[in-house]
Write a protein that holds these residues in place. Structure first.
Motif, PDB file in Angstrom:
ATOM      1  N   GLY A  78      64.527  15.045  10.867  1.00 50.03           N
ATOM      2  CA  GLY A  78      63.082  15.161  10.739  1.00 50.03           C
ATOM      3  C   GLY A  78      62.478  16.158  11.708  1.00 50.03           C
ATOM      4  N   LYS A  79      63.298  17.060  12.234  1.00 46.92           N
ATOM      5  CA  LYS A  79      62.825  18.096  13.146  1.00 46.92           C
ATOM      6  C   LYS A  79      62.413  19.297  12.309  1.00 46.92           C
ATOM      7  CE  LYS A  79      64.148  20.391  17.480  1.00 46.92           C
ATOM      8  NZ  LYS A  79      65.235  20.568  18.485  1.00 46.92           N
ATOM      9  N   ARG A  80      61.106  19.487  12.120  1.00 46.14           N
ATOM     10  CA  ARG A  80      60.590  20.469  11.160  1.00 46.14           C
ATOM     11  C   ARG A  80      60.334  21.815  11.833  1.00 46.14           C
ATOM     12  NH1 ARG A  80      61.185  19.699   6.101  1.00 46.14           N
ATOM     13  NH2 ARG A  80      59.123  20.524   5.563  1.00 46.14           N
ATOM     14  N   THR A  81      61.419  22.448  12.259  1.00 49.37           N
ATOM     15  CA  THR A  81      61.289  23.791  12.829  1.00 49.37           C
ATOM     16  C   THR A  81      60.862  24.760  11.726  1.00 49.37           C
ATOM     17  OG1 THR A  81      63.592  24.351  12.355  1.00 49.37           O
ATOM     18  CG2 THR A  81      63.138  23.279  14.470  1.00 49.37           C
ATOM     19  N   LEU A  82      60.495  25.978  12.118  1.00 53.38           N
ATOM     20  CA  LEU A  82      60.131  26.976  11.113  1.00 53.38           C
ATOM     21  C   LEU A  82      61.306  27.272  10.186  1.00 53.38           C
ATOM     22  CD1 LEU A  82      57.967  29.586  13.086  1.00 53.38           C
ATOM     23  CD2 LEU A  82      57.209  27.679  11.652  1.00 53.38           C
ATOM     24  N   ALA A  83      62.529  27.241  10.729  1.00 56.40           N
ATOM     25  CA  ALA A  83      63.713  27.470   9.897  1.00 56.40           C
ATOM     26  C   ALA A  83      63.848  26.387   8.841  1.00 56.40           C
ATOM     27  CB  ALA A  83      64.964  27.538  10.766  1.00 56.40           C
ATOM     28  N   VAL A  84      63.567  25.142   9.213  1.00 55.83           N
ATOM     29  CA  VAL A  84      63.630  24.032   8.252  1.00 55.83           C
ATOM     30  C   VAL A  84      62.500  24.158   7.238  1.00 55.83           C
ATOM     31  CG1 VAL A  84      63.351  21.534   8.011  1.00 55.83           C
ATOM     32  CG2 VAL A  84      64.813  22.453   9.825  1.00 55.83           C
ATOM     33  N   ARG A  85      61.323  24.497   7.697  1.00 57.17           N
ATOM     34  CA  ARG A  85      60.155  24.578   6.809  1.00 57.17           C
ATOM     35  C   ARG A  85      60.267  25.717   5.797  1.00 57.17           C
ATOM     36  NH1 ARG A  85      55.395  21.906   8.423  1.00 57.17           N
ATOM     37  NH2 ARG A  85      55.585  20.776  10.392  1.00 57.17           N
ATOM     38  N   PHE A  86      60.766  26.877   6.246  1.00 59.20           N
ATOM     39  CA  PHE A  86      60.713  28.068   5.388  1.00 59.20           C
ATOM     40  C   PHE A  86      62.077  28.634   5.006  1.00 59.20           C
ATOM     41  CE2 PHE A  86      56.734  28.066   7.893  1.00 59.20           C
ATOM     42  CZ  PHE A  86      55.840  27.931   6.841  1.00 59.20           C
ATOM     43  N   GLY A  87      63.139  28.064   5.549  1.00 58.98           N
ATOM     44  CA  GLY A  87      64.464  28.446   5.106  1.00 58.98           C
ATOM     45  C   GLY A  87      65.159  29.498   5.959  1.00 58.98           C
ATOM     46  N   ALA A  88      66.449  29.662   5.688  1.00 59.69           N
ATOM     47  CA  ALA A  88      67.300  30.556   6.475  1.00 59.69           C
ATOM     48  C   ALA A  88      66.870  32.013   6.341  1.00 59.69           C
ATOM     49  CB  ALA A  88      68.755  30.385   6.057  1.00 59.69           C
ATOM     50  N   ARG A  89      66.452  32.416   5.149  1.00 61.01           N
ATOM     51  CA  ARG A  89      66.062  33.814   4.961  1.00 61.01           C
ATOM     52  C   ARG A  89      64.888  34.171   5.861  1.00 61.01           C
ATOM     53  NH1 ARG A  89      65.111  36.011  -1.055  1.00 61.01           N
ATOM     54  NH2 ARG A  89      67.351  35.558  -1.047  1.00 61.01           N
ATOM     55  N   MET A  90      63.910  33.283   5.942  1.00 61.53           N
ATOM     56  CA  MET A  90      62.764  33.524   6.807  1.00 61.53           C
ATOM     57  C   MET A  90      63.199  33.582   8.269  1.00 61.53           C
ATOM     58  SD  MET A  90      60.371  32.511   9.139  1.00 61.53           S
ATOM     59  CE  MET A  90      60.890  30.801   9.322  1.00 61.53           C
ATOM     60  N   ALA A  91      64.112  32.700   8.671  1.00 62.26           N
ATOM     61  CA  ALA A  91      64.565  32.685  10.067  1.00 62.26           C
ATOM     62  C   ALA A  91      65.239  34.004  10.420  1.00 62.26           C
ATOM     63  CB  ALA A  91      65.518  31.522  10.293  1.00 62.26           C
ATOM     64  N   ARG A  92      66.025  34.537   9.509  1.00 63.67           N
ATOM     65  CA  ARG A  92      66.686  35.822   9.770  1.00 63.67           C
ATOM     66  C   ARG A  92      65.661  36.952   9.853  1.00 63.67           C
ATOM     67  NH1 ARG A  92      70.774  33.235   6.275  1.00 63.67           N
ATOM     68  NH2 ARG A  92      72.646  32.977   7.578  1.00 63.67           N
ATOM     69  N   ALA A  93      64.664  36.909   8.984  1.00 65.88           N
ATOM     70  CA  ALA A  93      63.606  37.921   9.037  1.00 65.88           C
ATOM     71  C   ALA A  93      62.805  37.797  10.328  1.00 65.88           C
ATOM     72  CB  ALA A  93      62.684  37.771   7.831  1.00 65.88           C
ATOM     73  N   GLN A  94      62.538  36.570  10.755  1.00 67.40           N
ATOM     74  CA  GLN A  94      61.810  36.341  11.998  1.00 67.40           C
ATOM     75  C   GLN A  94      62.589  36.897  13.190  1.00 67.40           C
ATOM     76  OE1 GLN A  94      61.404  32.210  13.054  1.00 67.40           O
ATOM     77  NE2 GLN A  94      59.971  32.617  14.727  1.00 67.40           N
ATOM     78  N   TYR A  95      63.881  36.648  13.214  1.00 69.87           N
ATOM     79  CA  TYR A  95      64.720  37.148  14.308  1.00 69.87           C
ATOM     80  C   TYR A  95      64.678  38.677  14.353  1.00 69.87           C
ATOM     81  CZ  TYR A  95      68.809  37.921  17.253  1.00 69.87           C
ATOM     82  OH  TYR A  95      69.656  38.338  18.255  1.00 69.87           O
ATOM     83  N   THR A  96      64.841  39.295  13.208  1.00 64.00           N
ATOM     84  CA  THR A  96      64.825  40.757  13.130  1.00 64.00           C
ATOM     85  C   THR A  96      63.493  41.301  13.628  1.00 64.00           C
ATOM     86  OG1 THR A  96      66.328  40.673  11.228  1.00 64.00           O
ATOM     87  CG2 THR A  96      65.130  42.733  11.593  1.00 64.00           C
ATOM     88  N   ALA A  97      62.399  40.656  13.226  1.00 57.10           N
ATOM     89  CA  ALA A  97      61.064  41.097  13.648  1.00 57.10           C
ATOM     90  C   ALA A  97      60.879  40.949  15.157  1.00 57.10           C
ATOM     91  CB  ALA A  97      60.001  40.302  12.908  1.00 57.10           C
ATOM     92  N   LEU A  98      61.419  39.889  15.737  1.00 57.82           N
ATOM     93  CA  LEU A  98      61.287  39.669  17.177  1.00 57.82           C
ATOM     94  C   LEU A  98      62.070  40.710  17.978  1.00 57.82           C
ATOM     95  CD1 LEU A  98      61.509  35.782  17.226  1.00 57.82           C
ATOM     96  CD2 LEU A  98      59.533  37.127  17.964  1.00 57.82           C
TER      97      LEU A  98
END
Length: 304
Positions: A212-232
């Motif tokens: 039940g830990k609703r991180t951004l990766a959990v909320r929006f999925g792995a693709r978003m997390a990879r895009a977020q990392y690249t943007a950072l």
């Protein structure tokens, strides 16, 4: 009794186990803000290392306290289980009792606040307030009635803590003032620290969802997390260029761009791997963060 319905008895932990609990490899995230803050202070003619060292010690105590609090609360909330893919946690593995870990966290927080009182000699009570804000953010990340990390707000607060708050804290503690360059310099520092969190969140996406830990990766999925990392990572590298273009730093600040090759490996891992394989991306991202931080700080000093 460490929490309702939970009794854990373990033998006294060795110093080595406490060192594991402190997670020294993560302390790069707390070191870089103070390298940058000290470089900025030197750039503006202030070279008082005593408050710089005291502020750094306070920050390290707070970060160790955060690590211990995360260890405790992630165990109590069920996020750390036998399915954990990351490095071992001492509470979940029965190496230190939950009560001892919790006490260790608050001991670190309390000592940091006490030491910050001494910093008021240079920076007034503002530096104590910044220390208190840091403790509050650190505790609220996994503790309290509304844990930030469990509601998708961890990324924002890591950016604020390791970026704006700690760069400002380190600079104000040495100079007793703040100026525009501090806020611009804090952006890449916060971005690189948040990138580390994104690696964790992507790796733990499956176990976090179960807990039940609703991180951004959990909320929006792995693709978003990879895009977020690249943007950072991109934001980290672009920021020195922007500072130079705006006239906030000299051309030497572009030394930070020499860290670009160090970013390739963690980017490749983040874009192609998942699960436990991302533990390698953690170390690679930390190396990028450190190399960037050192080169960025050096560029600020040389260009002063």
């Amino acid at each position: 009794m460490d929490s309702p319905g939970l009794v854990v008895k373990v033998p006294a932990a060795s110093p080595g186990v406490w060192l594991m609990a402190a997670r020294p490899k993560t302390l790069i995230s707390g070191t870089v803000p103070f390298l940058v803050a000290t470089a900025l202070a030197h750039r503006h003619g202030v070279s008082n290392l005593l408050p710089a060292v005291l502020t750094f010690v306070c920050a390290m105590l707070i970060q160790v306290g955060i690590n211990l609090a995360n260890d405790y609360y992630d165990f109590v909330r069920g996020a750390d289980t036998a399915e954990r893919l990351g490095p071992p946690r001492v509470t979940a593995n029965g190496l230190i009792s939950p009560g001892q870990v919790r006490a260790g966290a608050w001991g670190c927080f309390g000592l940091a606040l006490a030491l910050s009182g001494g910093l008021s000699v240079w920076g007034g009570w503002t530096v104590v307030a910044l220390a208190a804000v840091s403790v509050l953010i650190g505790f609220a990340y996994t503790g309290g009635p509304f844990p930030l990390g469990y509601h998708g707000l961890g990324d924002v607060f890591v950016f604020l803590l390791f970026g704006f708050t700690w760069v400002a804290w380190g600079y104000y503690g040495q100079t007793g003032m703040l100026e525009e360059t501090v806020w611009w310099a804090a952006i890449p520092v916060g971005a690189s620290a948040t990138a580390l969190l994104v690696v964790n969140n992507l790796r733990d996406i499956g176990t976090d969802e179960k807990a039940g830990k609703r991180t951004l990766a959990v909320r929006f999925g792995a693709r978003m997390a990879r895009a977020q990392y690249t943007a950072l990572v991109a934001l980290t590298l672009v920021s020195p260029v922007v500072m130079w273009v705006l006239g906030l730093a000299g051309p030497w600040v572009l030394l930070a761009l020499l860290s670009l090759p160090v970013a390739f490996r963690p980017l490749r891992l983040m874009l192609t791997r998942s699960g436990a394989e991302l533990n390698a991306a953690l170390g690679a991202t930390a190396r990028f963060q450190l190399v960037f931080g050192v080169l960025f700080s050096l560029g600020l000093v040389v260009g002063s």
